[in-house]
Scaffold this motif. Structure first.
Motif, mmCIF file in Angstrom:
data_model
loop_
_atom_site.group_PDB
_atom_site.id
_atom_site.type_symbol
_atom_site.label_atom_id
_atom_site.label_comp_id
_atom_site.label_asym_id
_atom_site.label_seq_id
_atom_site.Cartn_x
_atom_site.Cartn_y
_atom_site.Cartn_z
ATOM 1 N N PHE A 269 -29.784 -11.408 -5.528
ATOM 2 C CA PHE A 269 -29.197 -12.724 -5.796
ATOM 3 C C PHE A 269 -30.263 -13.811 -5.692
ATOM 4 O O PHE A 269 -31.029 -13.843 -4.739
ATOM 5 C CB PHE A 269 -28.105 -13.024 -4.784
ATOM 6 C CG PHE A 269 -26.726 -12.623 -5.256
ATOM 7 C CD1 PHE A 269 -25.607 -13.006 -4.562
ATOM 8 C CD2 PHE A 269 -26.552 -11.878 -6.406
ATOM 9 C CE1 PHE A 269 -24.337 -12.655 -4.981
ATOM 10 C CE2 PHE A 269 -25.299 -11.514 -6.840
ATOM 11 C CZ PHE A 269 -24.184 -11.900 -6.123
ATOM 12 N N ASN A 270 -30.291 -14.694 -6.659
ATOM 13 C CA ASN A 270 -31.100 -15.889 -6.480
ATOM 14 C C ASN A 270 -30.195 -16.987 -5.922
ATOM 15 O O ASN A 270 -28.979 -16.816 -5.812
ATOM 16 C CB ASN A 270 -31.767 -16.314 -7.797
ATOM 17 C CG ASN A 270 -30.767 -16.619 -8.900
ATOM 18 O OD1 ASN A 270 -29.680 -17.141 -8.653
ATOM 19 N ND2 ASN A 270 -31.140 -16.294 -10.136
ATOM 20 N N LEU A 271 -30.790 -18.113 -5.570
ATOM 21 C CA LEU A 271 -30.035 -19.170 -4.906
ATOM 22 C C LEU A 271 -28.932 -19.735 -5.799
ATOM 23 O O LEU A 271 -27.855 -20.075 -5.316
ATOM 24 C CB LEU A 271 -30.985 -20.286 -4.467
ATOM 25 C CG LEU A 271 -31.885 -19.948 -3.276
ATOM 26 C CD1 LEU A 271 -32.842 -21.099 -2.994
ATOM 27 C CD2 LEU A 271 -31.061 -19.637 -2.035
ATOM 28 N N LYS A 272 -29.189 -19.835 -7.101
ATOM 29 C CA LYS A 272 -28.176 -20.368 -8.007
ATOM 30 C C LYS A 272 -26.939 -19.480 -8.024
ATOM 31 O O LYS A 272 -25.802 -19.964 -7.968
ATOM 32 C CB LYS A 272 -28.752 -20.508 -9.418
ATOM 33 C CG LYS A 272 -29.757 -21.630 -9.581
ATOM 34 C CD LYS A 272 -30.224 -21.713 -11.033
ATOM 35 C CE LYS A 272 -31.250 -22.815 -11.210
ATOM 36 N NZ LYS A 272 -31.737 -22.890 -12.613
ATOM 37 N N ILE A 273 -27.163 -18.171 -8.125
ATOM 38 C CA ILE A 273 -26.027 -17.248 -8.159
ATOM 39 C C ILE A 273 -25.296 -17.255 -6.825
ATOM 40 O O ILE A 273 -24.059 -17.271 -6.779
ATOM 41 C CB ILE A 273 -26.489 -15.819 -8.516
ATOM 42 C CG1 ILE A 273 -27.014 -15.785 -9.941
ATOM 43 C CG2 ILE A 273 -25.339 -14.829 -8.350
ATOM 44 C CD1 ILE A 273 -27.537 -14.429 -10.379
#
Length: 325
Positions: A269-273
């Motif tokens: 997961f990246n921060l946006k997701i």
């Protein structure tokens, strides 16, 4: 016959219409006709248009109700090679038409050019939207969002007519770009050529009343135009699940967004997701307000508020606004 027709559709547009019309009439490129197609307005829209004395304005009443029908009507009454669109509450900068026409004049007929734009409310600039520049990136982004600014687009008229023109549906522009993308090249000018007005009645504003209706329209259009079900040569299974998660987050259901993102595992997961994943548990009314506030773009703009780029943009905004009032 003009080389260029500017096409503007109107529906109860009286509040800001004169400023939008003036932004076109004040262009540094002068050889065009302004085709205005009214979609059965019930306010003072017609009186405002008729009060402006400029021979380049050609006013028509739409024969079939609906924005898609109005756009097709305008395409058919024009005889020009190029069409530029301008929504009836948005403002073009004085060099917009010349910039886009200079880009298109040496390009094949299947090129569509749009632009970056900035959003404002009253007299205050709020943020800038930077669209992907080149056709490959624009087409890739179309699987998730429409990153071609319809109110600031210019294209070859015959190319659009050959495709069948617009459908009379919500998000008619998005549907058109998806329909023609396989035989069309897109380009976004990387400067702000349009100022988009955010008003409570603006088509650009997300609100609770039309949130579900617009989302369903976009979701259905995507489902008819894009195959999200198979792995392509350019997308892995992981990338497709991320994409399908974003599609559900913006236009489908929060439950399905979580389902697709859970398939790829929390480790990547990246921060946006991750942030979006958390938001899927919030009430819909909160999510609508959050999306309409465009927090990401506001933060980016204010973090660089005093940069030369943003200072120049505010100066252009002020000069343009003063020139149309």
């Amino acid at each position: 016959m003009s080389l260029l027709s500017v096409l503007m559709t109107t529906y109860n547009s009286g509040k800001y219409l004169k400023e939008s019309i003036n932004s076109i009439l004040n262009q540094d490129y002068k050889d065009f006709e302004l085709i205005i197609v009214d979609d059965f307005s019930e306010d003072n829209t017609m009186n405002i248009i008729e009060s402006i004395n400029d021979k380049r304005i050609k006013l028509f009443k739409n024969s079939k109700k609906g924005r898609g029908n109005a756009l097709n009507f305008g395409l058919n009454v024009s005889n020009s090679k190029y069409i530029a669109l301008n929504d009836s509450d948005d403002i073009s900068v004085p060099f917009r038409l010349s910039t886009q026409q200079n880009y298109l004049k040496n390009k094949p007929d299947n090129f569509v050019v749009s632009t970056n734009f900035a959003c404002f409310r009253n007299n205050k600039l709020l943020y800038e939207i930077q669209n992907p520049e080149h056709s490959k990136d624009i087409k890739k982004s179309l699987a998730k969002h429409c990153r071609i600014m319809n109110s600031g687009v210019m294209y070859n008229r015959e190319h659009i007519l050959k495709s069948g023109g617009y459908e009379n549906v919500l998000a008619e522009d998005y549907m058109l770009w998806l329909k023609i993308m396989n035989d069309t090249e897109f380009y976004n000018i990387q400067n702000v050529l349009m100022f988009v007005r955010l008003d409570e009645n603006s088509l650009s504003v997300v609100n609770q009343k039309n949130f579900k209706e617009k989302n369903k329209a976009v979701y259905d259009i995507q489902g008819k135009s894009i195959d999200y079900s198979v792995e392509s040569k350019n997308s892995s299974e992981k990338e497709l699940n991320i994409l399908k998660g974003w599609r559900e987050y913006f236009y489908g259901t929060p439950q399905n967004a979580r389902k697709y993102w859970q398939k790829i595992g929390f480790k990547i997961f990246n921060l946006k997701i991750l942030f979006a994943y958390v938001l899927t548990y919030f009430p819909e009314s909160f999510v609508v307000k959050f999306k309409s506030f465009m927090l990401r773009y506001r933060i980016e703009y204010y973090l660089k508020y005093f940069s030369q780029k943003n200072s120049t943009l505010r100066k252009l905004f002020k000069q343009t606004l003063n020139s149309v009032r």
